[in-house]
Design an enzyme around this catalytic site. Structure first.
Site, PDB file in Angstrom:
ATOM      1  N   CYS A   2       0.794  -1.228   0.000  1.00 48.41           N
ATOM      2  CA  CYS A   2       0.000   0.000   0.000  1.00 48.41           C
ATOM      3  C   CYS A   2       0.821   1.270   0.000  1.00 48.41           C
ATOM      4  O   CYS A   2       0.264   2.358   0.015  1.00 48.41           O
ATOM      5  CB  CYS A   2      -0.971  -0.039   1.159  1.00 48.41           C
ATOM      6  SG  CYS A   2      -2.011  -1.503   1.038  1.00 48.41           S
TER       7      CYS A   2
ATOM      8  N   HIS B 195      -2.875   7.977   6.256  1.00 50.90           N
ATOM      9  CA  HIS B 195      -3.084   6.674   5.623  1.00 50.90           C
ATOM     10  C   HIS B 195      -4.504   6.206   5.965  1.00 50.90           C
ATOM     11  O   HIS B 195      -5.222   5.747   5.101  1.00 50.90           O
ATOM     12  CB  HIS B 195      -2.023   5.686   6.097  1.00 50.90           C
ATOM     13  CG  HIS B 195      -2.045   4.388   5.367  1.00 50.90           C
ATOM     14  ND1 HIS B 195      -1.927   4.301   3.995  1.00 50.90           N
ATOM     15  CD2 HIS B 195      -2.192   3.098   5.807  1.00 50.90           C
ATOM     16  CE1 HIS B 195      -1.992   3.029   3.627  1.00 50.90           C
ATOM     17  NE2 HIS B 195      -2.160   2.289   4.694  1.00 50.90           N
TER      18      HIS B 195
ATOM     19  N   GLU C  79      -1.422   5.110  13.727  1.00 48.81           N
ATOM     20  CA  GLU C  79      -1.057   6.323  12.990  1.00 48.81           C
ATOM     21  C   GLU C  79      -1.253   7.573  13.851  1.00 48.81           C
ATOM     22  O   GLU C  79      -0.426   8.498  13.828  1.00 48.81           O
ATOM     23  CB  GLU C  79      -1.873   6.416  11.688  1.00 48.81           C
ATOM     24  CG  GLU C  79      -1.456   7.603  10.837  1.00 48.81           C
ATOM     25  CD  GLU C  79      -2.087   7.595   9.445  1.00 48.81           C
ATOM     26  OE1 GLU C  79      -3.026   6.804   9.212  1.00 48.81           O
ATOM     27  OE2 GLU C  79      -1.627   8.387   8.596  1.00 48.81           O
TER      28      GLU C  79
ATOM     29  N   LYS D 187      -9.816   8.039   2.377  1.00 50.94           N
ATOM     30  CA  LYS D 187     -10.236   6.654   2.068  1.00 50.94           C
ATOM     31  C   LYS D 187     -11.680   6.412   2.472  1.00 50.94           C
ATOM     32  O   LYS D 187     -12.327   5.499   1.968  1.00 50.94           O
ATOM     33  CB  LYS D 187      -9.329   5.652   2.792  1.00 50.94           C
ATOM     34  CG  LYS D 187      -7.926   5.536   2.192  1.00 50.94           C
ATOM     35  CD  LYS D 187      -7.155   4.383   2.831  1.00 50.94           C
ATOM     36  CE  LYS D 187      -5.780   4.196   2.208  1.00 50.94           C
ATOM     37  NZ  LYS D 187      -4.791   5.201   2.670  1.00 50.94           N
TER      38      LYS D 187
ATOM     39  N   HIS E  80      -9.779   2.227  -0.388  1.00 50.62           N
ATOM     40  CA  HIS E  80      -8.333   1.994  -0.293  1.00 50.62           C
ATOM     41  C   HIS E  80      -7.819   1.504  -1.655  1.00 50.62           C
ATOM     42  O   HIS E  80      -8.105   0.390  -2.071  1.00 50.62           O
ATOM     43  CB  HIS E  80      -8.048   0.963   0.795  1.00 50.62           C
ATOM     44  CG  HIS E  80      -6.600   0.896   1.200  1.00 50.62           C
ATOM     45  ND1 HIS E  80      -5.570   1.392   0.414  1.00 50.62           N
ATOM     46  CD2 HIS E  80      -6.005   0.412   2.318  1.00 50.62           C
ATOM     47  CE1 HIS E  80      -4.413   1.197   1.039  1.00 50.62           C
ATOM     48  NE2 HIS E  80      -4.646   0.604   2.203  1.00 50.62           N
TER      49      HIS E  80
ATOM     50  N   PHE F  20       1.375  -3.241   4.306  1.00 51.10           N
ATOM     51  CA  PHE F  20       1.707  -4.596   4.714  1.00 51.10           C
ATOM     52  C   PHE F  20       3.127  -4.869   4.215  1.00 51.10           C
ATOM     53  O   PHE F  20       3.505  -4.423   3.122  1.00 51.10           O
ATOM     54  CB  PHE F  20       0.748  -5.610   4.083  1.00 51.10           C
ATOM     55  CG  PHE F  20      -0.623  -5.606   4.711  1.00 51.10           C
ATOM     56  CD1 PHE F  20      -0.862  -5.003   5.934  1.00 51.10           C
ATOM     57  CD2 PHE F  20      -1.689  -6.232   4.078  1.00 51.10           C
ATOM     58  CE1 PHE F  20      -2.129  -5.010   6.511  1.00 51.10           C
ATOM     59  CE2 PHE F  20      -2.954  -6.248   4.649  1.00 51.10           C
ATOM     60  CZ  PHE F  20      -3.178  -5.632   5.857  1.00 51.10           C
TER      61      PHE F  20
END
Lengths: 90, 414
Positions: free
Chosen positions: B164, B303, B314, B335, B340, B400
């Site tokens: 991502c 994010h 975050e 998002k 996403h 990830f």
């Protein structure tokens, strides 16, 4: 009965919008502006049309330069790969 | 050695909220969500999934005699967004310019659609053959190669894949190419098209997807909210044109901002679990790279995936880096509206953050109605805010695999 040349011509006309009269046996793929990937795609369609499989050969683009070369491959493989009674029905 | 400076001069997007940057940004400000329940054909009839799909007519971007047979959806999005960004930049390239112009592209899962179709064909219909151009369609550098071919760009041509943060990394690394003189301009960004049956099932299996809100599907993704339940898959592409600053000013280019900072780190701890230190490290590196302090940042595009773990982590990381300033600046997750975009997310959100600075307006975090005590920053709940005073923006991308990428841009005086 459709000849091999006519069938190959039809594939090329349909796939690449080439003028039918340009596809003469002696015409090179270069002169038809067909590159090595176009040859690979053409062989895929040829396999479908004639119910054959062109054997794996990494140097096939060195061996096929003209329309006639494609026709020759088909004419060689069809009797090898298709039982006789099916060929006569085609 | 003095490093050269890099500005953004063109933007292009294919997004769930519209296929141009202006439409995307206006709809974000209005807190409009593209998330909905979609139904698609699966092997046992139709199935439904909550997602943010793109409305995309290939014929509009690839008029005849161009063909899309040998272009995966992810490449189609990317080529379209790249052409849009180049047009937006109004740059005119000589043959010499093209030799100094590169492409930098990122994706998480690449041409997954074509790979999946290929396996279906091979395993269900014909075990003998697949389409002749399969390799060239699924190779991960297909999109960046086609962009170079279409525009004759013969500089560095690079594809990055780090889940991502892929497209944020692609932009950051492209910036370095120009800074260090390997190229004078780069088109950079990334894309994802993950809404195939197999990939949706793979994401479901990981148990990170949001529970669909049956009463109000567009509100299914709720970052930073107490009742958040996971991420929603989106698709699309975003590309930016980066140029060496002096050259861009000389040609009178419109400047969306100067790309001043890029921070890249890895959590090096767990394949999925995010780390406060890893994220904070990337933000600090980006600030140091920019020669800025937290007081220079006026908006953070988070994010903000909407998963239980990301949003708390975050928030803590932002507080660790920004201190008291964390509470004073807007931090939003778009998002909540475009979903996403995985490998495409970083580029899409960098474009959104640039537009926030360019238009002095901050997009909201939609559907944030139940504050989480552990997420206590100003997430711009509700609708967007206009008439802001934004001179610097930060865009966060975490992945990830632990790759964190943070981009910082500042306003440029023309």
């Amino acid at each position: 009965m459709t000849t091999t040349l006519e069938a190959v011509r039809e594939i090329l006309v349909k796939k690449y919008s080439l003028p039918s009269e340009s596809i003469k046996p002696e015409a090179t793929l270069d002169s038809l502006k067909l590159d090595s990937l176009d040859l690979v795609e053409t062989l895929f369609e040829v396999e479908d049309e004639f119910h054959i499989r062109v054997p794996q050969d990494g140097s096939i683009n060195l061996k096929i330069a003209t329309v006639q070369d494609i026709v020759d491959i088909v004419n060689r493989l069809v009797p090898q790969q298709i039982p006789a009674q099916l060929v006569s029905d085609h | 050695m003095t490093l050269r400076r890099v500005v953004v001069t063109g933007l292009g997007v294919i997004s769930p909220l519209g296929n141009d940057p202006g439409t995307l940004f206006s709809r974000l400000l209005a807190a409009e969500s593209a998330i909905r329940l979609i139904t698609a054909d699966g092997p046992r009839g139709q199935y439904s999934v909550i997602a943010a799909p793109v409305e995309f007519d290939p014929a509009q971007y690839f008029p005849p005699p161009q063909k899309t047979d040998n272009l995966d959806r992810v490449s189609q999005f990317s080529i379209a967004a790249a052409a849009m960004a180049l047009k937006d930049s109004t740059i005119r390239l000589t043959d010499d310019d093209k030799r100094r112009f590169g492409v930098s592209w990122g994706t998480g899962m690449g041409a997954a659609n074509t790979l999946e179709e290929t396996y279906i064909q091979l395993l269900q219909r014909d075990p003998d053959r697949v389409k002749p151009m399969t390799v060239l369609t699924v190779m991960n550098n297909a999109a960046s190669a086609h962009i170079a071919i279409q525009h004759g760009l013969s500089g560095p041509n690079l594809t990055y894949s780090c889940a991502c943060s892929s497209s944020a990394v692609a932009i950051g690394e492209a910036c370095r190419q120009i800074r260090h003189g390997y190229a004078d301009a780069m088109i950079a960004g990334g894309a994802e098209a993950p809404l195939s049956f197999g990939l949706v099932k793979a994401w479901e299996a990981l148990r990170v997807l949001a529970i669909p809100d049956r009463a109000n599907p567009p509100a299914s993704c709720r970052p930073f909210s107490k009742n958040r339940s996971g991420l929603v898959l989106g698709e699309g592409a975003a590309m930016v044109v980066l140029e060496e600053r002096e050259a861009a000013i000389r040609r009178g280019a419109r400047l969306y901002g100067e790309l001043v900072g890029y921070g890249s780190s890895n959590d090096s701890s767990h394949i999925t679990k995010p780390s406060v230190d890893g994220q904070a490290h990337a933000m600090s590196l980006a600030l140091a790279d920019a020669g800025l302090t937290p007081s220079d940042i006026d908006y953070v595009n988070a994010h903000g995936t909407g998963t239980a773990l990301n949003d708390v982590t975050e928030t803590r990381a932002i507080k660790q880096v920004f201190g008291e300033r964390a509470y004073k600046i807007p931090v939003s997750s778009t998002k909540s509206m475009h979903g996403h975009l995985l490998g495409g997310a970083g580029a899409m959100e960098f474009v959104i953050a640039l537009l926030a600075m360019h238009r002095q307006a901050v997009p909201p975090t939609a559907h944030l109605e139940h504050p989480d005590p552990e997420c206590d920053l100003d997430y711009v709940a509700g609708r967007g805010r206009r008439d802001q005073n934004i001179h610097g923006i930060m865009s966060n991308s975490f992945a990830f695999g632990g790759t964190n990428a943070v981009l910082i841009a500042r306003q440029t005086e023309q």
